[in-house]
Every structure is written in C-alpha cells, then in structure tokens.
Enzyme design. Structure first.
Site, PDB file in Angstrom:
ATOM      1  N   HIS A 294      -0.316   0.319  16.481  1.00 44.85           N
ATOM      2  CA  HIS A 294       0.656   0.804  15.501  1.00 44.85           C
ATOM      3  C   HIS A 294       2.089   0.809  16.040  1.00 44.85           C
ATOM      4  O   HIS A 294       2.948   1.480  15.476  1.00 44.85           O
ATOM      5  CB  HIS A 294       0.317   2.234  15.063  1.00 44.85           C
ATOM      6  CG  HIS A 294      -0.865   2.350  14.149  1.00 44.85           C
ATOM      7  ND1 HIS A 294      -2.147   2.232  14.589  1.00 44.85           N
ATOM      8  CD2 HIS A 294      -0.950   2.578  12.815  1.00 44.85           C
ATOM      9  CE1 HIS A 294      -2.983   2.393  13.559  1.00 44.85           C
ATOM     10  NE2 HIS A 294      -2.279   2.597  12.478  1.00 44.85           N
TER      11      HIS A 294
ATOM     12  N   GLU B 181      -4.791  -7.068   2.571  1.00 44.43           N
ATOM     13  CA  GLU B 181      -3.559  -7.797   2.889  1.00 44.43           C
ATOM     14  C   GLU B 181      -3.699  -9.294   2.639  1.00 44.43           C
ATOM     15  O   GLU B 181      -2.765  -9.949   2.186  1.00 44.43           O
ATOM     16  CB  GLU B 181      -3.142  -7.531   4.336  1.00 44.43           C
ATOM     17  CG  GLU B 181      -2.542  -6.138   4.583  1.00 44.43           C
ATOM     18  CD  GLU B 181      -3.576  -5.040   4.820  1.00 44.43           C
ATOM     19  OE1 GLU B 181      -4.789  -5.336   4.724  1.00 44.43           O
ATOM     20  OE2 GLU B 181      -3.175  -3.899   5.094  1.00 44.43           O
TER      21      GLU B 181
ATOM     22  N   PHE C 214       2.497  -1.849   8.582  1.00 39.22           N
ATOM     23  CA  PHE C 214       2.922  -1.966   9.981  1.00 39.22           C
ATOM     24  C   PHE C 214       2.755  -3.451  10.367  1.00 39.22           C
ATOM     25  O   PHE C 214       1.738  -4.057  10.022  1.00 39.22           O
ATOM     26  CB  PHE C 214       2.017  -1.176  10.924  1.00 39.22           C
ATOM     27  CG  PHE C 214       2.092   0.330  10.848  1.00 39.22           C
ATOM     28  CD1 PHE C 214       1.787   1.023   9.687  1.00 39.22           C
ATOM     29  CD2 PHE C 214       2.426   1.069  11.977  1.00 39.22           C
ATOM     30  CE1 PHE C 214       1.816   2.414   9.643  1.00 39.22           C
ATOM     31  CE2 PHE C 214       2.454   2.465  11.939  1.00 39.22           C
ATOM     32  CZ  PHE C 214       2.160   3.133  10.772  1.00 39.22           C
ATOM     33  N   ALA C 215       3.689  -3.984  11.132  1.00 41.70           N
ATOM     34  CA  ALA C 215       3.582  -5.393  11.555  1.00 41.70           C
ATOM     35  C   ALA C 215       2.276  -5.643  12.293  1.00 41.70           C
ATOM     36  O   ALA C 215       1.735  -6.747  12.267  1.00 41.70           O
ATOM     37  CB  ALA C 215       4.762  -5.765  12.450  1.00 41.70           C
ATOM     38  N   ASP C 216       1.749  -4.597  12.925  1.00 46.44           N
ATOM     39  CA  ASP C 216       0.487  -4.726  13.666  1.00 46.44           C
ATOM     40  C   ASP C 216      -0.671  -5.163  12.761  1.00 46.44           C
ATOM     41  O   ASP C 216      -1.659  -5.688  13.246  1.00 46.44           O
ATOM     42  CB  ASP C 216       0.098  -3.378  14.278  1.00 46.44           C
ATOM     43  CG  ASP C 216       1.248  -2.715  14.992  1.00 46.44           C
ATOM     44  OD1 ASP C 216       1.215  -2.646  16.216  1.00 46.44           O
ATOM     45  OD2 ASP C 216       2.193  -2.260  14.321  1.00 46.44           O
ATOM     46  N   PHE C 217      -0.561  -4.897  11.469  1.00 44.75           N
ATOM     47  CA  PHE C 217      -1.687  -5.191  10.574  1.00 44.75           C
ATOM     48  C   PHE C 217      -1.662  -6.634  10.075  1.00 44.75           C
ATOM     49  O   PHE C 217      -2.542  -7.059   9.333  1.00 44.75           O
ATOM     50  CB  PHE C 217      -1.700  -4.257   9.342  1.00 44.75           C
ATOM     51  CG  PHE C 217      -1.623  -2.792   9.654  1.00 44.75           C
ATOM     52  CD1 PHE C 217      -1.947  -2.290  10.914  1.00 44.75           C
ATOM     53  CD2 PHE C 217      -1.232  -1.880   8.676  1.00 44.75           C
ATOM     54  CE1 PHE C 217      -1.857  -0.927  11.192  1.00 44.75           C
ATOM     55  CE2 PHE C 217      -1.153  -0.522   8.942  1.00 44.75           C
ATOM     56  CZ  PHE C 217      -1.458  -0.044  10.205  1.00 44.75           C
TER      57      PHE C 217
ATOM     58  N   GLU D 182       0.848  -1.191   0.000  1.00 42.03           N
ATOM     59  CA  GLU D 182       0.000   0.000   0.000  1.00 42.03           C
ATOM     60  C   GLU D 182       0.881   1.237   0.000  1.00 42.03           C
ATOM     61  O   GLU D 182       1.837   1.321   0.782  1.00 42.03           O
ATOM     62  CB  GLU D 182      -0.896  -0.012   1.254  1.00 42.03           C
ATOM     63  CG  GLU D 182      -1.924  -1.130   1.207  1.00 42.03           C
ATOM     64  CD  GLU D 182      -2.309  -1.649   2.591  1.00 42.03           C
ATOM     65  OE1 GLU D 182      -1.965  -1.002   3.599  1.00 42.03           O
ATOM     66  OE2 GLU D 182      -2.930  -2.722   2.652  1.00 42.03           O
TER      67      GLU D 182
HETATM   68  C1  TPP Z   1      -5.384  -3.423   7.838  1.00 42.01           C
HETATM   69  C2  TPP Z   1      -4.739  -2.094   7.639  1.00 42.01           C
HETATM   70  N1  TPP Z   1      -3.982  -1.894   6.546  1.00 42.01           N
HETATM   71  C3  TPP Z   1      -3.399  -0.690   6.329  1.00 42.01           C
HETATM   72  C4  TPP Z   1      -3.547   0.319   7.228  1.00 42.01           C
HETATM   73  C5  TPP Z   1      -2.851   1.664   6.999  1.00 42.01           C
HETATM   74  N2  TPP Z   1      -3.803   2.693   6.630  1.00 42.01           N
HETATM   75  C6  TPP Z   1      -4.304   3.557   7.537  1.00 42.01           C
HETATM   76  S1  TPP Z   1      -5.405   4.602   6.880  1.00 42.01           S
HETATM   77  C7  TPP Z   1      -5.246   3.917   5.346  1.00 42.01           C
HETATM   78  C8  TPP Z   1      -6.054   4.441   4.210  1.00 42.01           C
HETATM   79  C9  TPP Z   1      -7.498   4.386   4.500  1.00 42.01           C
HETATM   80  O1  TPP Z   1      -8.230   4.928   3.461  1.00 42.01           O
HETATM   81  P1  TPP Z   1      -9.790   5.083   3.564  1.00 42.01           P
HETATM   82  O2  TPP Z   1     -10.386   3.832   4.120  1.00 42.01           O
HETATM   83  O3  TPP Z   1     -10.279   5.525   2.246  1.00 42.01           O
HETATM   84  O4  TPP Z   1     -10.008   6.192   4.668  1.00 42.01           O
HETATM   85  P2  TPP Z   1      -9.519   7.703   4.674  1.00 42.01           P
HETATM   86  O5  TPP Z   1      -8.178   7.705   5.309  1.00 42.01           O
HETATM   87  O6  TPP Z   1      -9.502   8.192   3.273  1.00 42.01           O
HETATM   88  O7  TPP Z   1     -10.514   8.422   5.508  1.00 42.01           O
HETATM   89  C10 TPP Z   1      -4.312   2.884   5.373  1.00 42.01           C
HETATM   90  C11 TPP Z   1      -3.899   2.088   4.205  1.00 42.01           C
HETATM   91  C12 TPP Z   1      -4.314   0.067   8.390  1.00 42.01           C
HETATM   92  N3  TPP Z   1      -4.481   1.004   9.344  1.00 42.01           N
HETATM   93  N4  TPP Z   1      -4.911  -1.134   8.566  1.00 42.01           N
END
Ligand code: TPP
Lengths: 328, 343
Positions: free
Chosen positions: B142, B73, B96-99, B42
């Site tokens: 995180h 994922e 992040f490893a947390d995910f 991502e």
């Molecule tokens: C399972 C997981 N993968 C990746 C992330 C990292 N991450 C945090 S916000 C985000 C984008 C989210 O986009 P969206 O759902 O469209 O919400 P927005 O931030 O645009 O409000 C990502 C990839 C995460 N927190 N959890």
C-alpha cells in the site's frame, strides 16, 4: 469456539484503544503506538471460529486485510502477532509486514492486503497436499466485495477442475468500504457464485457460530476426503468502520444498529447456556481470554523496535544480494 | 475539447485550495463542459474517494457519471479503454497504485498500446488516476510509488502534481489529451484530515480553467551550485533541504511534473549551469526515474556533469515498522546529505 470468539472480540476492542494512543486530538494515521491502517473484525468472529475449529496445524489458511480473528482461530501466536502490529523486532514478520500481512509458517497462516489475492495461494497449498497425497486442506478467507475479482473466480475454477481440497470462506458483511453489495453485483448471495463451477455453495444466514461449525464440518470433511472444494458463505456483521478513522457517513444508522444488535457472541453464549453450560464457566473462559490479550499487548509493548539497518535484509534468502541496490 | 490553454499563473487567485480540491475542481469543470467525461472507481460516490479525489462530485453529477464499480479493476479499467475508444473521455481510478497488478494487462497492453498497434487508427483518450506513496506505515502493498513502472511502458503519458495549482492545470490537460494519461497523486499531498500534508501543496488556485502543458518541468527554486531534480512529495522535501543549505550551497530545485513526456531541456540546462546533479525519487532506485534522469543528462551534457547522486528507495519493498520505513524513504536530511557530498 467460545474461547476463540471472545478472545478475538476482546483483542479487537483493546487494539482499537491502543490504536488511538498518540493519534489524539487530531487523528493522524501515521502517529501513535500503531501506525498505518487498521481493519478490525468485530462482528466477524463466528466465521473464523466455526471454520477453524475443524482445522489442524498443517492445514493452510490465507486471510485478507481483516485478519486478526482468523489468525486467532488458526492458533497464530498472539504475542508475536501483537508485536508485529506494533511494528516490533520480535513480531511475526520482524516488523516488516504489519497488521495486513501476518505470516506464521508454524501454523500455516498467511495474509494479503490486495483483494482476493489470498485465493490462488490457497489453491496452491491444496495442490501441494494433493500431489504429496497428504490429507491437509486449505482455506481462503475473503469478503463479499472480493468475490467480483478475477483471482477469486479463477481460483474457484482451478480448484474445481482439479478437485482440490480447498474451502473458500466468504465473510459477507454487506459492505465493501462504502459500497453496499447491491450496488456492485446482481448476484443475490456470494454462495451462488459456486453454481457456475460445479461446486457446492453453502450459505449460512446470520452469523450463528454453531451453524457455521456444522456447515464447515461438511466442507472441510469433503475436502479432506478428496471430494473437492466448497464455497462457504457466512453472513457476518461489520460492527465498526471499514478501518479505524472511518466515520461511516455513507452508512445508514439502522444498518449500524442492526450490526450491534445481532451479536454472534451473545447468541453462542445463549446456546451454550441452553446446553447446560454455567455462566461461571463462560465468565472464566472470557476472563482467561482477556488475560491472554492483556499479556500479549504488554509483551508487545516491551519489545524493541527493529534496527533501521534491518530494512535491507530479507529481500532475498541470501542477504548479501539484497544490499547491493542501496548504499554505495 | 479544444479550449484556450492559457496559464493565468498562481498569483492571479485569491483562494487557496488543497490538492484534492484543486483536482476535483478541474474534473467538475471538464464534466460540465462535456457529457463524455465520467469517473469510475471504488468508493468514489458516497465516500468521495478514499483520498478525497472525487469529494462532492456525486451531488452535482449523480450516480451515472460518478460511478462506484465492483472491486474488479480489470473490468472497469478495461471498460474505460473501451469507452475511450468509443469516443468518450472516461476517468478511472485505481485506489492505490499498488493494486494495478490485478489489472496490468488492461493498462499496459490495451490502454497503452492500442493507438500504436492500430497504426494510429484508434486512440484512447482516458485518464487513469491513482494514489501513490508511503510515509504512513502501511507496508509493502500500500505504499509504492511506481512512477518508473508506468513511465517505462510506452504509450501512456504520466503526470505527477506536487501542488494544488499544478494538480488543477495538469488534470485539465490530462482530460483534454487525446492519449491515455496516468495521473499519480501522492496521498500525503492531498490535504486529507487524517494524513497531514507538509507546507507547500496548498496554493492559490484560480477559478477559471487553465492547462499546464504536459512535458514542462518547473524550476521551483533557482540556484547555481547543485541541481536537485524530483517530483511529487519530494519536491517539498527538496525545497526544505535547499532552505536548510542556504548560504552554504546554492540549490536549484526542479519539479519534473510529468515523466512522459519528459522535459530533458530544462534539466540539462540546469546541470549546464550547476555542474552537479542530485535526483530524488520515492520509487525504487534501480531501473527507475533516478537512472533515467541521470542517463539523459549524461547523454546530452557529459562535459557539464561533474558529479551525480541518486536518492531513492534502495530496492527493498516498503517496510511497515516506523524506523524501517524511515530508513528507506528519502527525507530532507538524506537530500541535504546527498547535496553536501557533491561539494
Ligand atoms: C485489488 C484491490 N482493490 C481495492 C482494494 C482496496 N480495498 C481494501 S478493502 C476493500 C473492500 C473489501 O470489501 P470486502 O471484500 O467485502 O471485505 P470487508 O472489508 O468488508 O471485510 C477495498 C476496495 C484492495 N485492497 N485491493
């Protein structure tokens, strides 16, 4: 609704300023008054206010990593939320959760920073209401980037097959950090995801708070009357970077400009004026909101930081069990 | 993918790189070498990875080989497993490893076990990269380090670089390895602008390719009194502690560099010399790296082992607030204290 959207907007603008305190001149994420990541929701307010206007205290809301506007619309205590964001002892979570993990059981509000993972617990809250024959509903908020997660799609299916009182609200701001929607899905709008689950999928183009309010009235009413879940998809706009410190070099200028131009709050004010609401009244609502935000920030600043020893509490309900891992 | 695995040594380079640049350097070189190598994650295209793990790669390799993927994922880590079984050498990033929780089946059942379950008829030559660690107040979802989780589940090799030099050599080795390798980098070491790194991870890095063999720990500092075993960010904290103790206690610092395979010999030899062991880890204390290292030494050299201290996160989720996170995340003072308690 107007009160909620202006409170949320002013809150985000003030948090942005507070966040930068102590992070200058070189931006250091761990320095300053508010450490860690901060995801602001300016441009998303209509989706929060338009839906939560139909909710009662006992209804459950789960929010994602960008939660403040939803929390405000659901009635989360502003002072204690701010204290949490500042990492203070009297914060909603005693300084342990922070801005992405706000829990306020008084109004049944919870968050998760892991994408789409608020959906299953919302289904669970709806299941509990269903089993107890209560007419409360659950609302799960997520972004358009989150609709590709298994947790979301599995939740739609479970809620549909069990006819549970859930409303899934997608805030479609077109961006998942740096990834535009068209790069990660061929499905046109998040609402279309409902088609495969025998569930209504309703799209509100343009973050028109009144249109959101009307669509949500149907969705929440449907859930409350035992007619099952709805997927509500609201177009919103990301006015800021994904998180504070995001320079958005991946984002075309036209897109950022469009987000600034299409402002749901201005649109709502215009609607209200057309319905005969005086400017003086709108100003008064705005000033009140600003005062409450200021009060919350000042209150939070005065709160103590937690005692380091508190780190060992709350792992389990029985705190004596929690202490066994560390010190010996 | 067989190239000479020569290690030119840190001193041979006149350019200094941050850890992220060194990682990217190795990935780029492997991608030039073989069309089979590609990267999925991502925000790895235009953003260059949230922690700069792919910075600049899009320009050279394009969107087919540096792939932004949906926030799915399970699908893309599993796809990496499938592509690897089909003979490619994918690198997949979990931000992040947390995910990893959302795709754990693909990691611990598919990626890790297919070689064994197929009786060796299938193998999975992929790399899973992921960011670990706290120290910046991002709370419990995180900030985890999770070394122990990955190392506990059999079938995956686990590497944890602490310097730019190691980051490059270990990445070359990981991509060339015929088994799945989990490459865990600490955010605080990457050299990104918004998260200042400590002194140390930025090192000279040779231009040419070199591998650091998996399973060789590195004695970062020699000493006669106490052995401190650690990895990742805490190598730098341990070195700081050792400097502070200089003249008082003579500390040997060992950087494990890889958890699987594990270099038991280097650790045991050191404890045979010093008699005292301190294990430092940013992961949770129980059932983790500190337990494992201690157990190995206790098994192999019980007669040499006079005293042990463990310094790790005391089995609590990582809290948000600064004083709380500081309390649970081991720092150099905690290491100094642990070493002194053994005297
Ligand atoms: C399972 C997981 N993968 C990746 C992330 C990292 N991450 C945090 S916000 C985000 C984008 C989210 O986009 P969206 O759902 O469209 O919400 P927005 O931030 O645009 O409000 C990502 C990839 C995460 N927190 N959890």
């Amino acid at each position: 609704m107007y009160e909620n959207v202006v409170t949320a907007r002013h809150y985000e603008e003030r948090l942005q300023e507070v966040y930068l305190e102590g992070k200058q001149p070189a931006f250091d994420i761990s320095a300053g008054t508010i450490p860690g990541e901060l995801h602001l929701a300016a441009g998303h307010e209509a989706a929060a206010a338009g839906v939560c206007a139909h909710l009662r205290e006992e209804d459950t809301v789960t929010a994602p990593h960008r939660p403040h506007h939803v929390a405000i619309a659901k009635g989360v205590d502003l002072r204690r939320m701010t204290a949490e964001i500042l990492g203070r002892e009297t914060g909603l979570c005693r300084g342990k959760g922070g801005h992405m993990h706000l829990f306020d059981p008084d109004v049944n509000f919870a968050c998760s920073g892991i994408i789409a993972q608020g959906c299953p617990p919302a289904v669970g809250a709806a299941m509990a209401a269903d089993k107890r024959n209560e007419d409360s509903v659950a609302v799960a908020y997520l972004g358009e980037g989150a609709v590709d997660q298994g947790a979301f799609l599995e939740s739609l299916n479970l809620a549909a097959v069990q006819n549970l009182p859930v409303v899934f609200v997608v805030e479609d701001n077109d961006w998942a950090i740096s990834m535009p929607q068209e790069r990660v899905t061929d499905v046109h709008t998040p609402a279309e995801r409902a088609d495969g689950f025998d569930m209504p999928g309703v799209r509100v183009d343009h973050d028109d708070a009144v249109a959101v309010y009307e669509a949500a009235r149907d969705a929440v009413g449907r859930a409350r009357n035992g007619n099952g879940p709805t997927l509500l998809d609201v177009q919103v706009h990301r006015r800021m970077g994904h998180f504070m410190g995001d320079a958005e070099s991946y984002r075309p200028d036209e897109d950022s400009e469009r987000a600034q131009r299409l402002d749901a709050i201005e649109r709502l004010a215009e609607d209200l004026r057309e319905h005969g609401v005086e400017d003086a009244e709108l100003n008064e609502i705005r000033e009140d909101a600003e005062e409450r935000v200021e009060d919350a920030i000042e209150w939070a600043r005065d709160q103590p930081e937690p005692d380091p020893e508190d780190a060992y509490e709350d792992v389990f309900v029985d705190e004596t069990a929690a202490a066994s891992g560390g010190d010996d | 993918m067989s190239k000479p695995a020569s290690d030119p040594g840190e001193g041979s380079a006149d350019r200094e790189l941050t850890m992220s640049r060194a990682m990217v350097d190795a990935i780029a070189s492997e991608m030039r070498e073989s069309e089979d190598v590609f990267y999925m994650g991502e925000d790895v295209q235009d953003y260059g990875g949230i922690f700069d793990s792919t910075e600049g790669l899009l320009d050279e390799f394009g969107r087919d080989r540096i792939m932004d993927v949906p926030i799915s994922e399970t699908a893309y880590v599993g796809a990496a497993v499938g592509a690897a079984q089909s003979g490619m050498r994918p690198i997949a990033e979990i931000m992040f490893a947390d995910f990893v929780g959302v795709c754990l089946d693909q990691v611990y059942n598919q990626m890790a076990k297919n070689t064994y379950m197929s009786g060796g008829s299938v193998n999975v030559p992929m790399v899973l990269t992921t960011a670990v660690g706290g120290t910046y107040n991002d709370a419990a979802q995180h900030s985890q380090t999770l070394y122990g989780l990955f190392a506990h589940l059999p079938g995956m090799k686990v590497v944890v670089p602490s310097t730019a030099y190691d980051a490059k050599g270990l990445m070359h080795a990981a991509v060339r390895d015929d088994d799945p390798v989990v490459y865990m980098f600490h955010k605080r070491l990457m050299g990104i602008g918004w998260m200042p790194a400590p002194e140390g991870p930025k090192t000279p890095v040779p231009d040419e390719d070199y591998t650091i063999p998996l399973g060789e720990a590195n004695v970062k500092r020699e000493g006669d009194d106490v052995t401190v075993v650690t990895l990742g960010l805490h190598v730098h904290r341990a070195l700081e502690a050792a400097d502070e103790l200089e003249g008082d206690v003579d500390v040997e610092v060992i950087d494990l560099r890889t958890l699987v395979p594990f270099d038991t010999e280097t650790v045991v030899d050191s404890v045979r010399k010093t008699g005292n062991l301190v294990v430092v880890d940013e992961d949770y204390e129980s059932f983790g790296v500190t337990s494992e290292v201690t157990a190995r030494v206790a098994e192999r050299a019980p007669e040499a082992l006079e005293a042990v201290e463990r310094v790790a996160v005391p089995d609590v989720p990582i809290p948000y607030s600064r004083p709380l996170e500081n309390e649970v995340n081991p720092d150099s003072d905690d290491i100094v204290e642990a070493v002194e308690s053994l005297k």
